[in-house]
Design an enzyme around this catalytic site. Structure first.
Site, PDB file in Angstrom:
ATOM      1  NE  ARG A   1      -1.955   8.594   5.586  1.00 25.40           N
ATOM      2  CZ  ARG A   1      -2.873   7.807   5.032  1.00 25.40           C
ATOM      3  NH1 ARG A   1      -4.067   7.669   5.590  1.00 25.40           N
ATOM      4  NH2 ARG A   1      -2.631   7.176   3.892  1.00 25.40           N
TER       5      ARG A   1
ATOM      6  CG  ASN B   1       9.300   6.073   3.894  1.00 27.62           C
ATOM      7  OD1 ASN B   1       9.029   5.751   2.740  1.00 27.62           O
ATOM      8  ND2 ASN B   1      10.547   6.106   4.356  1.00 27.62           N
TER       9      ASN B   1
ATOM     10  CG  HIS C   1       0.530   5.440   6.064  1.00 29.47           C
ATOM     11  ND1 HIS C   1       0.014   6.199   7.099  1.00 29.47           N
ATOM     12  CD2 HIS C   1      -0.497   4.666   5.624  1.00 29.47           C
ATOM     13  CE1 HIS C   1      -1.260   5.877   7.273  1.00 29.47           C
ATOM     14  NE2 HIS C   1      -1.596   4.959   6.393  1.00 29.47           N
ATOM     15  CB  CYS C   2       4.293  10.417   6.088  1.00 29.10           C
ATOM     16  SG  CYS C   2       4.876   9.447   7.480  1.00 29.10           S
ATOM     17  CB  ILE C   3       4.092  11.433   1.046  1.00 32.37           C
ATOM     18  CG1 ILE C   3       4.310  10.050   0.410  1.00 32.37           C
ATOM     19  CG2 ILE C   3       5.333  11.907   1.800  1.00 32.37           C
ATOM     20  CD1 ILE C   3       5.317  10.038  -0.738  1.00 32.37           C
TER      21      ILE C   3
END
Length: 370
Positions: free
Chosen positions: A100, A358, A360-362
């Site tokens: 992200r 989490n 969304h971040c990955i």
């Protein structure tokens, strides 16, 4: 498996000049990118637990959208054994796995053509509170992802992570002052100058500034952990009713901003509250599995910035983190109420949270375009 090592010479114009804009996450997607986790100073057991969790995320996304995963050459053989066969593995160097934040923001035009914005990256703060050093390989990630798809590249003169912005696809950008106005990102730029660059590269016209993100979020309060758009005119906010919790004043202040703002189309916002899990803390066993290095230490007893808002919307599917048995079902039910036409899929995600983010971040979505 494919190999990418292509220099995409940046365009000299800006997306807004060329009629390109960042679409909302609920727009149709042709792919989602992820990156292999391996840093032993961030992921316990040199990433083994995280890798197994990432494989479950790949499966959850892959039922709706093709998944690409960037993998350093040294880990390709292992990735082939751990990851589902439907993922496309792409040989790619990286310093860590936060697609992200290191991946491109893909913009589209009315004809469905896709191009990518390659932002500057300094590992969430550089030498002033950044999370690891060096980050030179991460700086090349966006360029390599764009080369894989053959998309033209804009190089934005701004340090910015994808997790620090959310858009509604209709001219509104939501972000947090804690991150975007932090002295460790773009200290030479004013708020107005930062807004000007976001107008240029996202083609937005209205900004919703929340002050702070989630308590103990080491990214300096990324918006994607705190609040997101569900659809035009609707947002989802990370929330706790516990007035003694350090998160409460942050969420309450955000709620007040959201209640008193309008989006780019002049709409008042409908606000959904998503309950906070936990609070959650790093255990002694979990902290022992992380080695010392240039990454931020993982300390037993440290509060984790857990949030159900950190989910991915991908082609009528919501992939969200399962974090706490006491609240997971409540979060799933709330998400189903907000997204009645979507399939809600939970993935056990504590291992990702232990690394500092989490789902969304990955992940980084690639809009469908044409």
């Amino acid at each position: 498996m494919t190999n990418v090592n292509v220099d995409v010479t940046p365009l000299t114009t800006k997306p807004s000049q060329d009629g390109f804009y960042m679409p909302a996450e609920w727009a149709a997607q042709q792919a989602v990118w992820m990156i292999w986790p391996y840093r032993p100073d961030n992921w316990r057991a040199a990433g083994a637990y995280a890798q197994a969790t990432f494989a479950k995320v790949v499966d959850a996304i892959g039922a709706a959208t093709p998944v690409y995963m960037g993998v350093p050459k040294a880990f390709l053989a292992k990735a082939k054994t751990v990851m589902p066969s439907h993922v496309t593995l792409v040989e790619m160097d990286s310093n860590d796995c936060w697609a992200r934040d290191t991946g491109p923001t893909v913009v589209v035009n009315a004809e469905g053509e896709c191009r990518g914005v390659d932002w500057g990256f300094n590992a969430w703060g550089g030498h002033n509170g950044g999370l690891y050093f060096p980050w030179d390989k991460d700086e090349q990630v966006a360029q390599q992802m764009l080369a894989q798809h053959g998309f033209a590249r804009y190089r934005a003169p701004l340090i910015l992570e994808g997790g620090s912005i959310h858009v509604d696809g209709e001219g509104t950008c939501m972000t947090s002052a804690e991150c975007l106005l932090n002295a460790n990102r773009n200290p030479e730029l004013t708020k107005e100058q930062i807004e000007g660059l976001l107008r240029d590269y996202l083609n937005v016209k209205q900004f919703i500034w929340l002050q702070d993100g989630v308590y103990m979020d080491e990214t300096d309060g990324h918006i994607d952990n705190m609040c997101c758009f569900a659809r035009p005119g609707e947002v989802i906010l990370h929330w706790t009713d516990d007035e003694s919790d350090p998160q409460y004043p942050r969420s309450k202040a955000a709620l007040e901003v959201l209640q008193n703002t309008v989006d780019a189309q002049g709409r008042k916002l409908k606000i959904h509250l998503l309950p906070q899990p936990g609070p959650l803390y790093c255990s002694e066993e979990e902290s022992k599995g992380v080695t010392e290095g240039t990454g931020v230490p993982r300390t037993a007893g440290e509060r984790l910035a857990g949030s159900y808002v950190n989910f991915l919307i991908t082609n009528h599917r919501i992939v969200f983190p399962l974090l706490d048995p006491a609240t997971d079902d409540i979060a799933a039910q709330k998400l189903q109420e907000i997204f009645p036409e979507h399939e809600i899929v939970g993935v056990p995600a504590r291992e990702i949270l232990l690394g500092g983010g989490n789902i969304h971040c990955i992940t980084q979505q690639i809009p469908a375009g044409k």
